[in-house]
Every structure is written in C-alpha cells, then in structure tokens.
Design a protein around this motif. Structure first.
Motif, PDB file in Angstrom:
ATOM      1  N   VAL A  59     -24.138 -11.041   2.354  1.00  0.00           N
ATOM      2  CA  VAL A  59     -23.797  -9.922   1.469  1.00  0.00           C
ATOM      3  C   VAL A  59     -25.027  -9.487   0.666  1.00  0.00           C
ATOM      4  CG1 VAL A  59     -22.468  -9.242  -0.579  1.00  0.00           C
ATOM      5  CG2 VAL A  59     -21.344 -10.485   1.284  1.00  0.00           C
ATOM      6  N   ILE A  60     -25.753 -10.461   0.128  1.00  0.00           N
ATOM      7  CA  ILE A  60     -26.945 -10.148  -0.673  1.00  0.00           C
ATOM      8  C   ILE A  60     -28.030  -9.507   0.186  1.00  0.00           C
ATOM      9  CG2 ILE A  60     -28.798 -11.153  -2.089  1.00  0.00           C
ATOM     10  CD1 ILE A  60     -26.688 -13.293  -2.934  1.00  0.00           C
ATOM     11  N   GLU A  61     -28.163  -9.976   1.415  1.00  0.00           N
ATOM     12  CA  GLU A  61     -29.113  -9.347   2.342  1.00  0.00           C
ATOM     13  C   GLU A  61     -28.751  -7.881   2.579  1.00  0.00           C
ATOM     14  OE1 GLU A  61     -29.633 -11.256   6.087  1.00  0.00           O
ATOM     15  OE2 GLU A  61     -31.247 -12.550   5.344  1.00  0.00           O
ATOM     16  N   GLN A  62     -27.461  -7.601   2.705  1.00  0.00           N
ATOM     17  CA  GLN A  62     -27.010  -6.226   2.927  1.00  0.00           C
ATOM     18  C   GLN A  62     -27.259  -5.368   1.685  1.00  0.00           C
ATOM     19  OE1 GLN A  62     -25.852  -4.893   5.911  1.00  0.00           O
ATOM     20  NE2 GLN A  62     -26.203  -3.007   4.754  1.00  0.00           N
ATOM     21  N   VAL A  63     -27.033  -5.942   0.514  1.00  0.00           N
ATOM     22  CA  VAL A  63     -27.306  -5.213  -0.734  1.00  0.00           C
ATOM     23  C   VAL A  63     -28.797  -4.887  -0.835  1.00  0.00           C
ATOM     24  CG1 VAL A  63     -27.269  -5.333  -3.255  1.00  0.00           C
ATOM     25  CG2 VAL A  63     -25.339  -6.229  -1.956  1.00  0.00           C
ATOM     26  N   THR A  64     -29.636  -5.841  -0.456  1.00  0.00           N
ATOM     27  CA  THR A  64     -31.079  -5.612  -0.447  1.00  0.00           C
ATOM     28  C   THR A  64     -31.433  -4.463   0.490  1.00  0.00           C
ATOM     29  OG1 THR A  64     -31.487  -7.953  -0.912  1.00  0.00           O
ATOM     30  CG2 THR A  64     -33.334  -6.682  -0.023  1.00  0.00           C
ATOM     31  N   HIS A  65     -30.834  -4.473   1.669  1.00  0.00           N
ATOM     32  CA  HIS A  65     -31.055  -3.402   2.647  1.00  0.00           C
ATOM     33  C   HIS A  65     -30.594  -2.055   2.088  1.00  0.00           C
ATOM     34  CE1 HIS A  65     -31.350  -1.392   6.517  1.00  0.00           C
ATOM     35  NE2 HIS A  65     -30.078  -1.038   6.422  1.00  0.00           N
ATOM     36  N   ASN A  66     -29.415  -2.033   1.459  1.00  0.00           N
ATOM     37  CA  ASN A  66     -28.880  -0.794   0.892  1.00  0.00           C
ATOM     38  C   ASN A  66     -29.766  -0.266  -0.237  1.00  0.00           C
ATOM     39  OD1 ASN A  66     -26.746  -1.025   2.649  1.00  0.00           O
ATOM     40  ND2 ASN A  66     -25.315  -1.834   1.132  1.00  0.00           N
ATOM     41  N   THR A  67     -30.317  -1.181  -1.027  1.00  0.00           N
ATOM     42  CA  THR A  67     -31.211  -0.780  -2.125  1.00  0.00           C
ATOM     43  C   THR A  67     -32.464  -0.115  -1.576  1.00  0.00           C
ATOM     44  OG1 THR A  67     -30.408  -2.624  -3.474  1.00  0.00           O
ATOM     45  CG2 THR A  67     -32.458  -1.576  -4.168  1.00  0.00           C
ATOM     46  N   ASN A  68     -33.029  -0.702  -0.547  1.00  0.00           N
ATOM     47  CA  ASN A  68     -34.231  -0.122   0.059  1.00  0.00           C
ATOM     48  C   ASN A  68     -33.933   1.221   0.719  1.00  0.00           C
ATOM     49  OD1 ASN A  68     -36.084  -2.151  -0.709  1.00  0.00           O
ATOM     50  ND2 ASN A  68     -35.390  -3.469   0.950  1.00  0.00           N
ATOM     51  N   LEU A  69     -32.731   1.378   1.270  1.00  0.00           N
ATOM     52  CA  LEU A  69     -32.318   2.675   1.818  1.00  0.00           C
ATOM     53  C   LEU A  69     -32.234   3.724   0.717  1.00  0.00           C
ATOM     54  CD1 LEU A  69     -29.496   1.948   4.448  1.00  0.00           C
ATOM     55  CD2 LEU A  69     -31.785   2.849   4.871  1.00  0.00           C
ATOM     56  N   GLU A  70     -31.653   3.336  -0.411  1.00  0.00           N
ATOM     57  CA  GLU A  70     -31.550   4.268  -1.540  1.00  0.00           C
ATOM     58  C   GLU A  70     -32.929   4.668  -2.052  1.00  0.00           C
ATOM     59  OE1 GLU A  70     -29.059   5.883  -2.594  1.00  0.00           O
ATOM     60  OE2 GLU A  70     -27.476   4.844  -1.507  1.00  0.00           O
ATOM     61  N   LEU A  71     -33.867   3.748  -2.006  1.00  0.00           N
ATOM     62  CA  LEU A  71     -35.236   4.076  -2.424  1.00  0.00           C
ATOM     63  C   LEU A  71     -35.837   5.157  -1.533  1.00  0.00           C
ATOM     64  CD1 LEU A  71     -36.923   0.657  -3.325  1.00  0.00           C
ATOM     65  CD2 LEU A  71     -36.575   2.621  -4.841  1.00  0.00           C
ATOM     66  N   SER A  72     -35.507   5.122  -0.260  1.00  0.00           N
ATOM     67  CA  SER A  72     -36.048   6.114   0.668  1.00  0.00           C
ATOM     68  C   SER A  72     -35.345   7.465   0.539  1.00  0.00           C
ATOM     69  CB  SER A  72     -35.927   5.610   2.114  1.00  0.00           C
ATOM     70  OG  SER A  72     -34.570   5.532   2.509  1.00  0.00           O
ATOM     71  N   ARG A  73     -34.152   7.466  -0.053  1.00  0.00           N
ATOM     72  CA  ARG A  73     -33.368   8.702  -0.156  1.00  0.00           C
ATOM     73  C   ARG A  73     -33.497   9.400  -1.498  1.00  0.00           C
ATOM     74  NH1 ARG A  73     -27.895   5.769   2.063  1.00  0.00           N
ATOM     75  NH2 ARG A  73     -28.381   5.786   4.303  1.00  0.00           N
ATOM     76  N   ASN A  74     -33.856   8.646  -2.542  1.00  0.00           N
ATOM     77  CA  ASN A  74     -33.828   9.190  -3.905  1.00  0.00           C
ATOM     78  C   ASN A  74     -35.225   9.342  -4.487  1.00  0.00           C
ATOM     79  OD1 ASN A  74     -30.785   9.179  -4.921  1.00  0.00           O
ATOM     80  ND2 ASN A  74     -31.087   7.414  -3.601  1.00  0.00           N
ATOM     81  N   PHE A  75     -35.482  10.539  -5.011  1.00  0.00           N
ATOM     82  CA  PHE A  75     -36.767  10.788  -5.655  1.00  0.00           C
ATOM     83  C   PHE A  75     -36.783  10.225  -7.076  1.00  0.00           C
ATOM     84  CE2 PHE A  75     -39.366  13.577  -8.391  1.00  0.00           C
ATOM     85  CZ  PHE A  75     -40.612  13.292  -7.847  1.00  0.00           C
TER      86      PHE A  75
END
Length: 214
Positions: A59-75
């Motif tokens: 679960v934590i690995e997935q949250v880490t992945h989701n956080t990095n995805l949000e970094l690529s999407r949000n200015f």
C-alpha cells in the motif's frame, strides 16, 4: 513575512499531496505496530502478521507511486517538488526495511524472538508515530517548531537503536554457538537498525523543509 510565507498564503490549500502523506504515515504506523505485535506473538500466529505487513508495505509503495504521479501532473505544490519526492521516498524506505525485517524472520524461520528484537521493533514503532505527528504538522506552517522538536526525538531514537543493536550483536557472538542462528539474528537486527536509521532520514527531510519555510 518572508517570501516563502507569502507564497504559502497565496497558494490554494493543497488537496492532493497532504492526503497522500497522511495515507502513507498512517499505514507506516500500522505496519510498525503489526511488526511489534508479530514479535510478541507465539510463532504459529506470526504468519498472519507477516502477511498483513506485506500488504501494508505494498500500500505504501502504491502511495509513493501515486505521489510521484501527482508531481508530474501538478505545477503548483505545497512546498518544493524535490522535497515532496524526498519525503515520500524517505517514508517508503522506512516501510521497506521494516518489511525486510519481517520477511527475514519468515524466510529464516526465526523461532525464538530475542528481547533486543522486541526492543528494536518498539523503537521503530515510536519512530513511525513521531513521523506521523511531524508530517501532520507540515499542513500548518505555523507549527514548524513542533517539527524541529520531533526531529530531535527521532535523532535520539536512532542513537538508542544503534546502542541496542551493538549490544545485541555482541551478545549473539558471545552466547550463540549455532552459526545459522548467528546469521539469522544478525540479519533481522540489521534490517531493524536500518529502519531506525531511515526514520532519521525522514527527520532530515522534515528538518530541511522546516528550515526553508521558517
């Protein structure tokens, strides 16, 4: 008011990253708590705890992945992008080594859990609880002094973990005659000691963020 504080005032309230941080730290505390319960449980009951730990780490690995995805999407981000990446990665590292300790106990079929292993899981549990408090305080930049206080406690815990680890390893070499058991215990203790060190790594990131926004 500093430029950083002005910027924080003007930026819309974050609705993406802090929920992810909270999800990560909640699961991290639960993982550490489950590991502490596992080492205090009879051997036949440990398997269920180990499975739960594996699930929580995923679960934590997935949250880490989701956080990095949000970094690529949000200015716009609540603080520096590199600090967001560093913080979620540091949290993920703690989870990884706690899972590593659990996995070693399972794979090596460690039957007797030593007092030092129980003590170290207690230390890492306290460390994850402190991390959860500090990350929660990030939402309010007026509580930066609280983060500094938590970081000091995390540094002390890491030093305490080093002391427990050193004594435990010395005891193993002095009292254990079975080479396989020496390897088993040292591997588990090393993973737990590294997990405590990774808690200190989270403190380093938190302290850096606090300094930038003070």
């Amino acid at each position: 008011m500093s430029l950083n504080n002005i910027f924080q005032f003007l930026v819309p309230k974050d609705k993406k990253f802090f929920p992810l941080f909270e999800q990560a730290t909640q699961n991290l505390v639960l993982l550490a708590q489950t590991l502490h319960e596992a080492v205090n449980a009879p051997k036949p009951e440990r398997e269920a705890y180990f499975k739960k730990i594996e699930e929580l780490e995923a679960v934590i690995e997935q949250v880490t992945h989701n956080t990095n995805l949000e970094l690529s999407r949000n200015f716009i981000t609540p603080f520096d992008r590199e600090d967001i990446h560093a913080l979620i990665s540091a949290i993920d590292n703690v989870a990884g080594y706690l899972y590593g300790a659990s996995n070693r106990m399972k794979l090596y079929q460690v039957e007797k859990i030593s007092k030092s292993i129980r003590k170290m899981t207690e230390i890492t549990l306290e460390g994850t609880q402190l991390i959860q408090i500090a990350v929660s305080d990030l939402k309010d930049m007026k509580k930066l002094h609280n983060i500094a206080d938590v970081c000091k406690k995390l540094y002390k815990l890491e030093a305490k973990s080093d002391s427990v680890f050193d004594k435990a390893v010395a005891d193993i070499f002095e009292n254990e005659t079975d080479v396989k058991n020496i390897i088993k215990y040292k591997e588990v203790l090393s993973a737990l000691e590294t997990a405590a060190d990774k808690c200190k790594g989270v403190a380093n990131v938190l302290e850096s963020i606090a300094v930038k926004h003070s």
